[in-house]
Design an enzyme around this catalytic site. Sequence first.
Site, PDB file in Angstrom:
ATOM      1  N   ASP A 260     -69.146  17.492 -19.696  1.00 26.00           N
ATOM      2  CA  ASP A 260     -67.763  17.658 -19.226  1.00 26.00           C
ATOM      3  C   ASP A 260     -66.900  18.511 -20.153  1.00 26.00           C
ATOM      4  OD1 ASP A 260     -68.270  16.040 -16.970  1.00 26.00           O
ATOM      5  OD2 ASP A 260     -67.848  14.228 -18.116  1.00 26.00           O
ATOM      6  N   VAL A 261     -67.488  19.573 -20.690  1.00 26.21           N
ATOM      7  CA  VAL A 261     -66.706  20.497 -21.523  1.00 26.21           C
ATOM      8  C   VAL A 261     -66.432  21.814 -20.793  1.00 26.21           C
ATOM      9  CG1 VAL A 261     -67.456  19.525 -23.727  1.00 26.21           C
ATOM     10  CG2 VAL A 261     -68.784  21.377 -22.673  1.00 26.21           C
ATOM     11  N   GLY A 262     -66.843  21.922 -19.537  1.00 29.12           N
ATOM     12  CA  GLY A 262     -66.579  23.136 -18.776  1.00 29.12           C
ATOM     13  C   GLY A 262     -67.720  24.129 -18.756  1.00 29.12           C
TER      14      GLY A 262
ATOM     15  N   LYS B 101     -80.861  26.833 -13.709  1.00 23.18           N
ATOM     16  CA  LYS B 101     -80.509  25.483 -14.168  1.00 23.18           C
ATOM     17  C   LYS B 101     -81.812  24.720 -14.303  1.00 23.18           C
ATOM     18  CE  LYS B 101     -77.515  21.952 -14.693  1.00 23.18           C
ATOM     19  NZ  LYS B 101     -76.391  21.902 -15.634  1.00 23.18           N
TER      20      LYS B 101
ATOM     21  N   GLY C 116     -64.207  25.749 -23.088  1.00 26.66           N
ATOM     22  CA  GLY C 116     -64.444  25.587 -21.661  1.00 26.66           C
ATOM     23  C   GLY C 116     -63.216  25.301 -20.823  1.00 26.66           C
ATOM     24  N   SER C 117     -62.147  24.829 -21.433  1.00 28.52           N
ATOM     25  CA  SER C 117     -60.931  24.525 -20.683  1.00 28.52           C
ATOM     26  C   SER C 117     -59.728  24.659 -21.605  1.00 28.52           C
ATOM     27  CB  SER C 117     -61.000  23.116 -20.093  1.00 28.52           C
ATOM     28  OG  SER C 117     -59.854  22.825 -19.321  1.00 28.52           O
TER      29      SER C 117
ATOM     30  N   VAL D  10     -68.377  26.058 -15.251  1.00 32.91           N
ATOM     31  CA  VAL D  10     -67.353  27.059 -14.941  1.00 32.91           C
ATOM     32  C   VAL D  10     -67.432  28.220 -15.933  1.00 32.91           C
ATOM     33  CG1 VAL D  10     -64.875  27.471 -14.680  1.00 32.91           C
ATOM     34  CG2 VAL D  10     -65.872  25.337 -13.868  1.00 32.91           C
TER      35      VAL D  10
ATOM     36  N   THR E  96     -79.009  16.743 -12.552  1.00 36.13           N
ATOM     37  CA  THR E  96     -79.026  15.305 -12.298  1.00 36.13           C
ATOM     38  C   THR E  96     -77.763  14.898 -11.558  1.00 36.13           C
ATOM     39  OG1 THR E  96     -77.961  14.711 -14.391  1.00 36.13           O
ATOM     40  CG2 THR E  96     -80.369  14.873 -14.395  1.00 36.13           C
TER      41      THR E  96
ATOM     42  N   GLU F 129     -78.342  27.682 -17.804  1.00 33.66           N
ATOM     43  CA  GLU F 129     -77.366  26.639 -18.097  1.00 33.66           C
ATOM     44  C   GLU F 129     -78.056  25.309 -18.371  1.00 33.66           C
ATOM     45  OE1 GLU F 129     -73.858  23.933 -16.147  1.00 33.66           O
ATOM     46  OE2 GLU F 129     -74.556  25.672 -14.998  1.00 33.66           O
TER      47      GLU F 129
END
Length: 229
Positions: free
Chosen positions: A12-14, A37, A169-170, A17, A41, A109
Amino acid sequence: MTVVVVTGTSTDVGKTVATAALAATAVDAGLTVAVCKPVQTGMGADEPGDLAEVGRLAGVTSLVECARYPEPLAPETAATRAGMPMVALDDITAAVADAAARHDLVLVEGAGGVLVRLATDLTMLDVASALDAPVVVVADGGLGTLNHTELTVDALRGRGLTTAGIVIGSWPAEPDLATRCNRDDLPRLTGVTVAGAVPAGAGAMTRPEFCSQAPSWFDTEWVTGLVSG
């Protein structure tokens, strides 16, 4: 042909995107791009995963997924619980080699961070090493990122791998003091340049908005060096 691995300092660090933004930037530069990829999961067989998001945002159509497991867990655990075969390193390298033969750039990724188990005794460190590929590290901008990013870069360095750059990432519209300081401190502490930052909310953009803006999120010279190998 260039292969680049994209990993995160955590979940969840981006990362997805950021991968899409790199893909869109390379396409804008006139390159053909594929995205691989190794393991997805948390998605059923017919559900759109991370690659679908990359395709939606960047318009890339060459998307390769090597394995998928339904529960949102580390891949090794998810495969075991599902009673499904674990992904093999040879499957990943073969998929990347096939894509690389037909495209100028292949972005690979990862899942979570560099030490997340894709299978028993298989991590993204092993994948990057087998591919002999530079690694882009996607990091959070807020508190805790200095520790997480240093650990990630040290792990890559310990395996003799090149960290090509750090991407935040964000990046918030109004970054707080810690976030502003972190952007200055990351290159000093890791020895790796902060090559770009993806604006918070970029994943909600339309494809035309995303593709037109993505190149501005990265250092132009860095991108040129990255995609040229």
